[in-house]
Design a protein around this motif. Structure first.
Motif, PDB file in Angstrom:
ATOM      1  N   ALA A 110       0.811  -1.224   0.000  1.00  0.00           N
ATOM      2  CA  ALA A 110       0.000   0.000   0.000  1.00  0.00           C
ATOM      3  C   ALA A 110       0.842   1.271   0.000  1.00  0.00           C
ATOM      4  CB  ALA A 110      -0.924   0.009   1.214  1.00  0.00           C
ATOM      5  N   ALA A 111       2.096   1.187   0.404  1.00  0.00           N
ATOM      6  CA  ALA A 111       2.958   2.363   0.518  1.00  0.00           C
ATOM      7  C   ALA A 111       3.348   2.887  -0.863  1.00  0.00           C
ATOM      8  CB  ALA A 111       4.211   2.013   1.314  1.00  0.00           C
ATOM      9  N   THR A 112       3.570   4.187  -0.929  1.00  0.00           N
ATOM     10  CA  THR A 112       3.953   4.811  -2.196  1.00  0.00           C
ATOM     11  C   THR A 112       5.390   5.332  -2.195  1.00  0.00           C
ATOM     12  OG1 THR A 112       3.076   6.934  -1.460  1.00  0.00           O
ATOM     13  CG2 THR A 112       1.578   5.491  -2.692  1.00  0.00           C
ATOM     14  N   GLY A 113       6.045   5.355  -1.065  1.00  0.00           N
ATOM     15  CA  GLY A 113       7.408   5.882  -0.982  1.00  0.00           C
ATOM     16  C   GLY A 113       8.440   4.908  -1.519  1.00  0.00           C
ATOM     17  N   GLU A 114       9.615   5.427  -1.797  1.00  0.00           N
ATOM     18  CA  GLU A 114      10.724   4.600  -2.277  1.00  0.00           C
ATOM     19  C   GLU A 114      11.555   4.034  -1.136  1.00  0.00           C
ATOM     20  OE1 GLU A 114      11.335   3.398  -5.332  1.00  0.00           O
ATOM     21  OE2 GLU A 114       9.359   4.261  -5.677  1.00  0.00           O
ATOM     22  N   ILE A 115      11.344   4.550   0.068  1.00  0.00           N
ATOM     23  CA  ILE A 115      12.012   4.017   1.245  1.00  0.00           C
ATOM     24  C   ILE A 115      10.927   3.574   2.214  1.00  0.00           C
ATOM     25  CG2 ILE A 115      13.494   4.515   3.229  1.00  0.00           C
ATOM     26  CD1 ILE A 115      14.939   6.577   1.478  1.00  0.00           C
ATOM     27  N   LEU A 116      11.062   2.338   2.712  1.00  0.00           N
ATOM     28  CA  LEU A 116      10.122   1.804   3.678  1.00  0.00           C
ATOM     29  C   LEU A 116      10.795   1.762   5.040  1.00  0.00           C
ATOM     30  CD1 LEU A 116       8.805  -1.216   1.589  1.00  0.00           C
ATOM     31  CD2 LEU A 116       7.781   1.045   1.812  1.00  0.00           C
ATOM     32  N   CYS A 117      10.036   2.043   6.073  1.00  0.00           N
ATOM     33  CA  CYS A 117      10.561   1.998   7.432  1.00  0.00           C
ATOM     34  C   CYS A 117       9.563   1.236   8.293  1.00  0.00           C
ATOM     35  CB  CYS A 117      10.778   3.411   7.967  1.00  0.00           C
ATOM     36  SG  CYS A 117      11.649   3.439   9.543  1.00  0.00           S
ATOM     37  N   TYR A 118      10.022   0.133   8.856  1.00  0.00           N
ATOM     38  CA  TYR A 118       9.186  -0.725   9.693  1.00  0.00           C
ATOM     39  C   TYR A 118       9.525  -0.505  11.152  1.00  0.00           C
ATOM     40  CZ  TYR A 118       7.674  -3.207   5.575  1.00  0.00           C
ATOM     41  OH  TYR A 118       7.110  -3.519   4.374  1.00  0.00           O
ATOM     42  N   LEU A 119       8.497  -0.456  11.989  1.00  0.00           N
ATOM     43  CA  LEU A 119       8.713  -0.309  13.410  1.00  0.00           C
ATOM     44  C   LEU A 119       7.556  -0.915  14.184  1.00  0.00           C
ATOM     45  CD1 LEU A 119       7.749   3.198  14.566  1.00  0.00           C
ATOM     46  CD2 LEU A 119       7.951   2.747  12.142  1.00  0.00           C
ATOM     47  N   HIS A 120       7.819  -1.279  15.412  1.00  0.00           N
ATOM     48  CA  HIS A 120       6.766  -1.796  16.266  1.00  0.00           C
ATOM     49  C   HIS A 120       5.773  -0.689  16.575  1.00  0.00           C
ATOM     50  CE1 HIS A 120       9.401  -5.274  18.020  1.00  0.00           C
ATOM     51  NE2 HIS A 120       9.139  -5.427  16.734  1.00  0.00           N
ATOM     52  N   ALA A 121       4.542  -1.071  16.844  1.00  0.00           N
ATOM     53  CA  ALA A 121       3.478  -0.095  17.100  1.00  0.00           C
ATOM     54  C   ALA A 121       3.736   0.729  18.350  1.00  0.00           C
ATOM     55  CB  ALA A 121       2.132  -0.802  17.205  1.00  0.00           C
ATOM     56  N   ASP A 122       4.538   0.224  19.283  1.00  0.00           N
ATOM     57  CA  ASP A 122       4.820   0.984  20.504  1.00  0.00           C
ATOM     58  C   ASP A 122       6.128   1.761  20.416  1.00  0.00           C
ATOM     59  OD1 ASP A 122       6.604  -1.143  20.677  1.00  0.00           O
ATOM     60  OD2 ASP A 122       6.161  -1.598  22.774  1.00  0.00           O
ATOM     61  N   THR A 123       6.613   1.970  19.196  1.00  0.00           N
ATOM     62  CA  THR A 123       7.865   2.690  18.962  1.00  0.00           C
ATOM     63  C   THR A 123       7.588   3.965  18.185  1.00  0.00           C
ATOM     64  OG1 THR A 123       9.101   0.617  18.946  1.00  0.00           O
ATOM     65  CG2 THR A 123      10.155   2.503  17.905  1.00  0.00           C
ATOM     66  N   SER A 124       8.254   5.039  18.581  1.00  0.00           N
ATOM     67  CA  SER A 124       8.123   6.333  17.906  1.00  0.00           C
ATOM     68  C   SER A 124       9.457   6.725  17.296  1.00  0.00           C
ATOM     69  CB  SER A 124       7.709   7.425  18.900  1.00  0.00           C
ATOM     70  OG  SER A 124       6.483   7.110  19.497  1.00  0.00           O
ATOM     71  N   LEU A 125       9.394   7.272  16.098  1.00  0.00           N
ATOM     72  CA  LEU A 125      10.614   7.748  15.446  1.00  0.00           C
ATOM     73  C   LEU A 125      10.885   9.187  15.846  1.00  0.00           C
ATOM     74  CD1 LEU A 125      10.197   6.167  11.913  1.00  0.00           C
ATOM     75  CD2 LEU A 125      11.634   5.392  13.803  1.00  0.00           C
ATOM     76  N   PRO A 126      12.155   9.581  15.853  1.00  0.00           N
ATOM     77  CA  PRO A 126      12.515  10.925  16.288  1.00  0.00           C
ATOM     78  C   PRO A 126      12.223  11.965  15.209  1.00  0.00           C
ATOM     79  CG  PRO A 126      14.468   9.767  15.571  1.00  0.00           C
ATOM     80  CD  PRO A 126      13.327   8.781  15.511  1.00  0.00           C
ATOM     81  N   PRO A 127      12.150  13.228  15.598  1.00  0.00           N
ATOM     82  CA  PRO A 127      12.048  14.285  14.591  1.00  0.00           C
ATOM     83  C   PRO A 127      13.234  14.183  13.636  1.00  0.00           C
ATOM     84  CG  PRO A 127      11.725  15.170  16.799  1.00  0.00           C
ATOM     85  CD  PRO A 127      12.184  13.744  16.966  1.00  0.00           C
ATOM     86  N   GLY A 128      12.978  14.421  12.366  1.00  0.00           N
ATOM     87  CA  GLY A 128      14.036  14.360  11.367  1.00  0.00           C
ATOM     88  C   GLY A 128      14.349  12.952  10.899  1.00  0.00           C
ATOM     89  N   PHE A 129      13.491  11.989  11.236  1.00  0.00           N
ATOM     90  CA  PHE A 129      13.785  10.590  10.904  1.00  0.00           C
ATOM     91  C   PHE A 129      13.920  10.351   9.415  1.00  0.00           C
ATOM     92  CE2 PHE A 129       9.193  10.400  10.400  1.00  0.00           C
ATOM     93  CZ  PHE A 129       9.006   9.502   9.367  1.00  0.00           C
ATOM     94  N   ALA A 130      13.080  10.996   8.594  1.00  0.00           N
ATOM     95  CA  ALA A 130      13.112  10.721   7.151  1.00  0.00           C
ATOM     96  C   ALA A 130      14.430  11.180   6.528  1.00  0.00           C
ATOM     97  CB  ALA A 130      11.923  11.394   6.460  1.00  0.00           C
ATOM     98  N   LYS A 131      14.867  12.365   6.874  1.00  0.00           N
ATOM     99  CA  LYS A 131      16.134  12.888   6.344  1.00  0.00           C
ATOM    100  C   LYS A 131      17.303  12.016   6.811  1.00  0.00           C
ATOM    101  CE  LYS A 131      18.842  17.131   6.111  1.00  0.00           C
ATOM    102  NZ  LYS A 131      20.012  17.190   6.959  1.00  0.00           N
ATOM    103  N   ALA A 132      17.296  11.645   8.078  1.00  0.00           N
ATOM    104  CA  ALA A 132      18.377  10.817   8.619  1.00  0.00           C
ATOM    105  C   ALA A 132      18.407   9.446   7.943  1.00  0.00           C
ATOM    106  CB  ALA A 132      18.212  10.667  10.125  1.00  0.00           C
TER     107      ALA A 132
END
Length: 187
Positions: free
Chosen positions: A8-30
């Motif tokens: 279902a995703a449209t991006g060229e980079i996929l990022c998987y994480l557990h539902a109880d995990t949050s990514l930090p600000p700036g995660f996409a650029k990093a």
């Protein structure tokens, strides 16, 4: 779920994480920067648990040490990869447990997994509920059992003995976060 998310995703980079995990600000650029050099095939954030105190610091340190020594990230670290790598590896295996561990092993054999020097923060609920020892022992037993060929149904029961649903969270175990151009400005 993870393979359905990729479909279902449209991006060229996929990022998987557990539902109880949050990514930090700036995660996409990093993530993009970590994935840029060749022969990097995937990248993962450092591991941390929310809250303060000695227990949170110990859990965070042990998780980060495990990641740095094994170079095999778990879903609580935001495992990011180009869609082309995901496709080349055939996606996640269809199994009830250890699918992120298995996939990370395939990634490791396929190429280099880079460290993203930001922290993905996981809820410490399981450690608050069960203490430090039980979740650690169960997780080690599940990994060891998987490597020894223990049936997946047994491993799933072991894993779920410390992963009882949190009534405040949705019932799905993992989420997919495509890093799409539309997210670049609104990280």
């Amino acid at each position: 779920q993870m393979n359905a998310g990729a479909a279902a995703a449209t991006g060229e980079i996929l990022c998987y994480l557990h539902a109880d995990t949050s990514l930090p600000p700036g995660f996409a650029k990093a993530a993009r920067e970590a994935l840029a050099p060749s022969p990097v095939v995937a990248a993962a954030f450092d591991f941390a648990v929310d809250g303060g105190g000695l227990r949170a610091a110990l859990i965070s340190t042990l998780g980060t040490l495990r990641w740095r020594l094994s170079r095999r990230p778990y879903g609580d670290q935001g495992l990011c990869m180009p869609r082309s790598v995901y496709d080349a590896l055939g996606g996640f295996p269809d199994q009830p447990v250890m699918e992120d561990w298995e996939f990370a092993g395939r990634l490791k054999r396929y190429g280099r997994i880079a460290r993203i020097p930001l922290r993905a923060v996981t809820s410490r609920r399981v450690w608050n509920t069960y203490g430090l020892v039980r979740p650690t022992v169960v997780n080690l037993a599940v990994v060891g059992g998987y490597r020894a060929g223990v049936p997946l149904a047994v491993l799933s029961r072991w894993r779920h003995s410390i992963a009882q649903p949190d009534p405040a969270r949705p019932p799905h175990a993992e989420t997919t976060s495509p890093i799409a151009p539309a997210q670049e400005t609104g990280e």
